[in-house]
Design an enzyme around this catalytic site. Sequence first.
Site, short mmCIF file in Angstrom:
data_model
loop_
_atom_site.label_atom_id
_atom_site.label_comp_id
_atom_site.label_asym_id
_atom_site.label_seq_id
_atom_site.Cartn_x
_atom_site.Cartn_y
_atom_site.Cartn_z
N ARG A 91 4.15 0.45 2.52
CA ARG A 91 4.31 -0.71 3.37
C ARG A 91 3.91 -2.06 2.56
O ARG A 91 2.78 -2.06 2.10
CB ARG A 91 3.45 -0.42 4.66
N GLU A 95 -1.98 -3.09 12.61
CA GLU A 95 -1.25 -2.59 13.86
C GLU A 95 -2.09 -2.64 15.09
O GLU A 95 -3.36 -2.16 15.30
CB GLU A 95 -0.99 -1.04 13.32
N ARG A 115 3.37 -7.11 12.76
CA ARG A 115 1.98 -6.68 13.32
C ARG A 115 1.12 -7.85 13.62
O ARG A 115 1.57 -9.00 13.14
CB ARG A 115 1.51 -5.82 12.26
N THR A 149 5.61 8.33 10.30
CA THR A 149 6.01 6.98 9.93
C THR A 149 5.66 6.59 8.59
O THR A 149 6.48 5.96 8.10
CB THR A 149 5.33 5.80 10.69
N ARG A 209 -5.50 5.89 0.52
CA ARG A 209 -4.42 4.74 0.68
C ARG A 209 -4.76 3.98 -0.61
O ARG A 209 -5.81 3.43 -0.89
CB ARG A 209 -4.84 3.96 2.01
N CYS A 256 1.03 10.77 9.57
CA CYS A 256 1.75 10.21 10.44
C CYS A 256 3.23 10.26 10.03
O CYS A 256 3.37 9.85 8.70
CB CYS A 256 1.20 8.71 10.76
N GLU A 278 -6.72 7.54 7.81
CA GLU A 278 -5.88 8.26 8.39
C GLU A 278 -5.40 9.22 7.53
O GLU A 278 -5.02 10.37 7.71
CB GLU A 278 -4.80 7.15 8.84
N ARG A 323 0.76 -1.25 -0.08
CA ARG A 323 -0.02 -0.01 -0.05
C ARG A 323 0.83 1.30 -0.02
O ARG A 323 2.00 1.12 0.44
CB ARG A 323 -1.00 -0.14 1.25
P1 ADP Z 1 -1.88 -0.10 6.90
O1 ADP Z 1 -3.01 0.22 6.26
O2 ADP Z 1 -1.22 1.18 7.39
O3 ADP Z 1 -0.88 -0.84 6.05
P2 ADP Z 1 -3.05 -1.78 9.14
O4 ADP Z 1 -1.87 -2.54 9.88
O5 ADP Z 1 -4.27 -1.05 9.78
O6 ADP Z 1 -2.39 -1.09 8.28
O7 ADP Z 1 -3.82 -2.93 8.32
C1 ADP Z 1 -4.68 -2.79 7.59
C2 ADP Z 1 -5.35 -4.12 7.03
O8 ADP Z 1 -4.80 -4.63 6.07
C3 ADP Z 1 -5.77 -4.98 8.24
O9 ADP Z 1 -6.81 -5.36 8.05
C4 ADP Z 1 -4.44 -6.01 7.94
O10 ADP Z 1 -4.76 -7.19 8.37
C5 ADP Z 1 -4.51 -5.94 6.39
N1 ADP Z 1 -3.34 -6.54 5.92
C6 ADP Z 1 -1.98 -6.13 5.99
N2 ADP Z 1 -1.17 -6.66 5.55
C7 ADP Z 1 -2.07 -7.89 4.63
C8 ADP Z 1 -1.61 -8.88 4.07
N3 ADP Z 1 -0.22 -9.06 3.53
N4 ADP Z 1 -2.59 -9.63 3.78
C9 ADP Z 1 -3.80 -9.53 3.91
N5 ADP Z 1 -4.14 -8.82 4.71
C10 ADP Z 1 -3.17 -7.55 5.03
C1 CIR Z 2 1.30 4.79 17.57
O1 CIR Z 2 2.15 5.52 17.83
O2 CIR Z 2 1.38 3.66 17.88
C2 CIR Z 2 0.05 5.03 16.82
N1 CIR Z 2 0.10 6.72 16.80
C3 CIR Z 2 0.48 4.63 15.20
C4 CIR Z 2 1.72 5.00 14.67
C5 CIR Z 2 2.18 4.36 13.30
N2 CIR Z 2 1.17 3.91 12.61
C6 CIR Z 2 0.27 4.51 11.63
O3 CIR Z 2 0.68 5.67 11.32
N3 CIR Z 2 -0.75 3.99 11.40
#
Ligand code: ADP
Ligand code: CIR
Length: 355
Positions: A279, A313, A308, A272, A228, A270, A224, A125
Amino acid sequence: MLYTSSLSKLESGWCSLASSDSKSLIKKYLTKGVFGELKGKKTSFGSTLLDCVQSGFENHDSGVGIYAPDAEAYTVFAPIFDPIIEDYHKGFKPTDKHPAKDWGDVNALGDLDAEKKYVISTRVRCARSLVGYPFNPLLTEAQYKEMEEKVSTTLKGLAGDLQGEFYRLTGMSKTVQQKLIDDHFLFKEGDRFLQAANASRFWPTGRGIFHNRDKTFLVWCNEEDHLRLISMQMGGNLGEVYKRLVTAVNDVEQRLPFAHHDRLGFLTFCPTNLGTTIRASVHIKLPKLAADKAKLEQVAAKYSLQVRGTRGEHTDAEGGVYDISNKRRMGLTEYQAVKEMNDGITELIKIEKQL
Ligand code: ADP
Ligand code: CIR
């Protein structure tokens, strides 16, 4: 001058965090000196230090604890953002400049797990902010609606495999919403870190998800970040996932103007997520290595990877399924960020096989 109530909230929040056992980066770097230097400052949008740190003040279990209420916050509050950025992104210094966007050779990546023994699914993503709009805490209800309209209309133009529908969260049934969350397609609701950062105002207005028919290309709107963009599929074929994402981003970028900063790369809420905003993750089972969670974390960290839980997360692993991804997103190119995950996961699988 800041209002007394904001200042007193800042003072009491800082004292409480400073005396806590929080492991957050905000606790580590918001020293008494930095706090004193920044507590009276404001961006031209009116954002204060409290707007940046209130999530970490409320949630001592934050990993990071800071968000940028507007793009200018990265400059006005640089004495706190810079060391956090340097720590999280492994050495990206205040004098460093994020490299230009470079997707590299999109045909260079393959399948991470041709034997289909370890990797359950693969996802890459990135995040984008729309030019002309502030980040979540400053968005008005009217802007949320306008952005959602803009995004849903624009994405209607996608063709071929990327063609799909936009689904507003407003009016979506709870059953459909929960199924999309459980299947890992949709963002969760009620994230307390985002709520404390004032990022969930007017929810669910302006929030939604676009996806193609196969749910292999998805776009989140106004969770967020403004956008995305996500490519995902079952199995370990990172090559296919990456290629789809690159095609999609290149297409969407022709249709919507995105905010980019000369030094920080693509701008996000954020710190990060700055830079490439990439990611790249796998859902993976490594039963032997994960028998000792601390060992898994330690080995992952050696390859600059982050572990994670299954639902993302701040969640736990369910049925031994971990989400493992590249940790840093700044100071390297898009291709290098994805390659970091590719190489690290290849090593973890090797180690698992030897145990
Ligand atoms: P982000 O959008 O920052 O990548 P999250 O950690 O909140 O973060 O994950 C968002 C969603 O994507 C969650 O439901 C997570 O389980 C899913 N996800 C992340 N990586 C994978 C993957 N490799 N396969 C399937 N689902 C995933
Ligand atoms: C934290 O500090 O744990 C949360 N504010 C998330 C930090 C990084 N993740 C994100 O941006 N989703």
